[in-house]
Structure formats: C-alpha cells, structure tokens
Scaffold this motif. Structure first.
Motif: not given
Lengths: 207, 207, 207, 207
Positions: D111, D118, D120-121, D124
């Motif tokens: 990811l 970005h 979000l990755p 995470i």
C-alpha cells in the motif's frame, strides 16, 4: 529406503515435523497475498481510498479466519506429534494428505475474499476446514492406536475426549454448509460460535 | 571454506538437509498459487461460479499430481540422506541441481493447468519429473558408491533394487512423452498407472 | 535483549543460521514465479505455444543464473558460519544487510527476464550480485578478525586466499557493468566465464 | 494435547521458535514481490526504463523499511525467547497474534509502495508496526511476569528499560499518525529519526 512398518526415530521424526512446520509457515504467510492493494487513479486516491480499504473487509475476514484455522491446525498437529517417537508409511501418507489440505487453504480463502456473500465459496471453505480437521483426527487416532509409535501410552480418557472433539468440529463445519443454503451470514457466524464454544470447553476441561 | 573431498559432519549435513526441506516446503506450497480464483461479474456469480469452479479441474489435477510428485521426491530424498553422515562438493552440487528442478516444478504445473489438453505441456511436465527422478537416482548412486560418506555400508540387494526402480520410473515418464504425441489423456493416465504399480511393487518387496 | 559485544552461543547462533537458510530457500524458490505461463487463445495453442516457450529463454537464463548465484552465496555463507560459535551486534547487522540483498535477487532477475537484451537491467543485475558478494566478504573478514567469535583461529593463508577471491569476483561483476555499455551479450558471457574460472581456481587450489 | 498452564520444555519451545522463524523468513522475503517490473513496450525500453526504475522509489523505500522493521522484530523476538524454557497457552496465543501481524506487513508495505504520498497508507503502515511492537512488548511482559516460564529470573532494571522502550516506540509510531495529517513526508521522517535515536540509546545503555 522406507520400509513398511519400519520404525524410525529421533532425527527422522524431526525431519517430518520440520517439513510440516515449513508448509504451515508458508501457507499461513501466503494468505496475505490475497489482500490486493486497490487500484485507484492518482487524483481520486484521497477521496476513494478509504472506502476501497473498507470494502476489502471480506479479505481481512478471510485472512483472520484462515490464519486462526491454520494456527489451530498447527497447535493440534504439534500436540499430536509431541508423544510420537517413530513413524511408519501410513503415518507419513496421512500427514502428507493433511499437509496437502493445509497448503490448499489459501485458495478457498481467496475465493471467500472475492465472493464471500455467496453460498458456494462458503461451502467450499467449510468443507476444506472440515476435511483438514478430519485428517488431523485420523492422524491422532492412528498414532494412539499404534502404541509402538509413541513414547508412552496415552491416557484413554484424554484420547476419547479429543476424538469426540475431533469429530464434533468437522460435523459442525458440515452443518454450516447446510446452513449456508439458507443464510450465508449465519453459516459464517456458526464458525465463530464454534471457535468460542470450543475454547470454553477446552478451558473447562482443564481447569 | 569447502575443500574438495573434505568430509563434513553432523551439523553441516543438517544444514544441507534443512535447506533442501525449506525448498521442498516452499515449492509444494507455491503450487496453490496456480489455482486462480475465477473472475466473474457480481450479478452472474450465482449462475456461473459452479461451472467456473468445475472448469478449474486441470488446475486441481496439476496441484494434486505435483503435490504427490514433490512428496514422493521428499520421501526418497529423506531415505537417501538418512544414512549420509558427511558430504563432498559433488554431492552438494548434485543436490543443488536436484533442488533446481524441485523449485522449477510449479512452472510446468502452471503450464499443465493452463494447457493440460495439449501435447507440449504434457511432455514438458513428464520431462521435468523424469529429470528430477534421474537426479535423485544420481544422488543415491553417488552416495552409495562413496562409502566414506555413509554411516555404514548399504545392503547391495536393496541398493540394486532402488537403482532399477530409480531408472525405470524416469524411463516410463519418457515413454509417456512418446505416448503424448498420440493421446494426451493416455499419457496422463500412464502417470497414474505408474504411481499405482510402484506402490504395489514397494508393498510386495517389503512384505 | 542483545548487548553489544555480548557473545552468544550454540542455539542462538543456530537461530541466525536457520533464519538465513529460510530466506535463502524462499528467495531461490520465488525465482520460478518470474517464469510466467504464456497467454495464448485456445485455438492457437498448438501452433503458437512452441515458439512462445522458446521466447521465454531470458527467463530460463535468469532462473538458472540466479539459482546458481544464490546457491553459491549459500555455500560460501555456510562455509563462513561453520567455524563461528558466537556473534555480536555487528555480525548480526552485516548478516541482515546481506540477507536484504539475497531476498532482493528475484527483482533484478525478473528485470533481466523481461529486458535481458538492454543495458540497464544487466548492470542492475551485476551490481546486485557484486554487492551481495562484497557483503559476504565483509562478514568473512569481520568474523576472522574477531577470533573470539570463532571456534579456533583460521589458517591465515586460506583467509587471504578467500579474501582475494571475495574481492576479485565483485570486481569482475563491476567490470561487466562497464562492458555492458558496449555489448550486453558480452557482459552476460563475462559472468559465465567468471563462474568457470572460479571453479577451476578452487579446484586447483585444493588439489 | 496442550493443557492450560502446562509447562512444555526443550523441543516444544524449539518448534514454536522454528515456526516463528519460518514466518519471519517468508514475510521478509515476500516483500520483494511488491517491487513490480515496469511494463514498457520494447522500442521505448532504452529511453523510458531509467525513469521508470527511479519512479519505483516508494517501493524500494517500502522494501527497505519493512525489511528493517521485520529484522528488528526478529532480533527482539529472538532476545525475548532466549531465556524462555517453557510456555503456556497464553504465550502461544500472544505469539500467534504477533505472527499474524508480522505476516500482514507485506500488505501495508505494498500500500505504501503504491500510494506512499497519501495520508491513509502512511497511517496504516505506522499503525501496523505500532501494534506489532506492542504485541512484542506484551510477550516480553508476560514471560518476565511468569518466572516459571524462564530459565532464570531477569534483571529488573533491564526488564524495566526494555518495557519503557517497548512502549515508547509504539507511542512514537502513533504520534507519526497524527503528524501524517499535516505532512506525510514528516511522518515518514519520524520513523527514520526514531530508528536512529533508538540505536543511539541502545548503544549508550550498553557501553
């Protein structure tokens, strides 16, 4: 060369256990390959990636379920092989048959991740785990029936308890296939209920 | 550093066996990656998935055949290495050549799964297994010819029996290539017949 | 927790060797995934598959070269670790750096399989193997410089011989990068020539 | 079969460590599969491949970061298990939970390689490593609290030091998630800063 009924010891038994552990380790680690990174054009990533990540939930569920299932298989395999000191051709064949199923688990998992809300993948998944568990029960049953393969005779009450458990759990998996014709979600919940009840029974049994 | 004809013992031999077992375990587990989840639009899954699952049969067959083949390779490798206590460069090289073939098996298996009803993939598959078996026979022949590599001398009748077996089986695989020019199905059946006859011979030999 | 310069023994050293062997085994087995089954429509298989199989030759070459390279890495790693009985943080870090390279090999191999007739992939491939070999030389140099890590002192002449060899081979790989600017094929042939000459030198040295 | 609070010894503990090492080795080697060979038409390879290779830098970064992270996990796991001589169900479950995370690392890595600029990755990825580290701290805490699992009691000052370290590092990973909302690059730099500071602290502690 291996001779029927020939008893092997020590290092040979270890090599079977090592090969089995290798297959367990690889099958359990390959599961992650079924969680594919979503394919989103660069300018839409910020707006669409969160939803795409959430929509992967059947894959996360499959990863979790199959990881737990293979870990449970390993734990039981480990317990069955602990008292085993020698082996024969039948045990070797049974173990390979079982490993063929363990190594196969990533496929029904991928199927569940892709089509988790359909009946057929749920049934195939349940059938795979049921057959895997039955083969494990067969290995256990065979090794305790052939005391010459063991370090020392096993306690019959414990053997009986695990035989019943090793037949009940596949039976529930097969039952969940019947359930899946009516409700796919109910079938999946059966698996979770079974895992919880099994943990409770084990806990009560050995309190 | 390794010296030619230098004899190694104990832990060194174990490291070769461990590496071999790792490669066996991975090659056998990678086979499942060739069974690809069918790609079906959501609204057609219920109607088309069952047929799509059935049409994967050459992949299931490939998985089964290659799993059994690698398992048989492992069992024989295991038997050959049991009495080996030291090794030299030649044995190391022969073993790597054999492992190069074991690690290659997933490719002809994928080819068979994709084009199983064509002559060329069947021939390539048979050739791969024939060469693998011949290399295993070469390892066996080399180790029994060099008694200093062994724990104790092997029984000559047993060595001869396994040498004949280790040459007959590749010969049948090569024969199945000839058969494949006339009928692809007959060639595949030859393999199953061979496995069954081999199991019978082994069983009778050691009754 | 690991303490700097703390010496570990027996089982700890074995766990490092086992992890290394696991990574060797997986990297060497993943190589086959770069040989992709050609994608041919059903009615053209008979006519087009043979040529498609032949056109995969850069992939077969890559498989062969990388398998041999990793096998050579393993053989040397094996030899370096044989006399090592304890380790410290530096050895652990050097070994991980080396393993990072071993695990990376499938990528330049895939690149070579895809674009084997171009300069950049050939240079990247040669650079990867050169760095891998240099790290191995560094591990060897570090372990022989710290005699407390070893079972017994090593023969200085042998250490020197392997140090020279461990620097010459990466130098030739780097030279092949220079050659690749003039001729990609010549650069690849340099590798084969080097393997052959190395085998000859080793053979003569230990006659 | 495993009984709660039953203490296992020797070989059993080794089988857990071997399975863990297998999963470490595979997860760390699968990382390379996320670096995909760029797809460029034959006539444009010379002109476009160099730029395409450079544009893979988020994948190289992900490979490097995840390799280092899993190597650090392994080193700590290794240290935690060194004094452990027996285990119980809780330790087995905690270890499997931790391994579930280790085997998952290739997904957030992929990811990050695909969408590394970005938020979000990056979040995470940081969350995965934070949870992994916390589980490792839980294993350490549990094993040192249950002295019957250990060879010999551990030095309390050392245990406290590693507990603090084992909580600080996940805290910094979680902090980097907060940072990622403002600047993705700054969040990634936090990780590198943390690795460097951690190495310094460890070095000073054991001087």
């Amino acid at each position: 060369m291996l001779r029927p009924r020939e008893r092997e010891t020590g290092r040979d038994r270890d090599r079977i256990v090592n090969l089995s552990d290798g297959i367990f380790a690889i099958a359990i680690t390959l599961l992650v390959l079924d969680i594919k990174v979503p394919n989103i054009p660069e300018d839409l990533v910020t707006s669409e990636l969160p939803a795409a990540m959430v929509s992967l939930w059947p894959n996360y569920l499959g990863y979790f379920l199959s990881f737990v299932s293979i870990a449970v298989f390993w734990t039981i395999h480990h317990s069955i092989f602990r008292p085993i000191r020698s082996y024969d051709r039948n045990l070797l064949y049974l173990n390979f048959l079982f490993l063929m199923l363990v190594a196969f688990v990533p496929f029904p998992t991928a199927l569940l991740g892709e089509y988790g809300n359909h009946q057929l993948p749920v049934a195939i998944y349940a059938a795979t785990l049921a057959v895997g568990r039955l083969l494990l029960t067969a290995i256990h049953w065979y090794s305790t029936r052939n005391e010459r393969l063991l370090d020392e005779p096993q306690d019959p009450a414990t053997v009986r308890f695990f035989l019943i458990r090793g037949l009940t759990i596949p039976a529930i998996f097969l039952l969940s296939i019947a359930i899946s014709f009516f409700s796919v979600r109910a079938a999946i919940w059966t698996w979770f209920a079974m895992i919880a009840v099994d943990a409770l029974v084990i806990h009560r049994r050995f309190r």
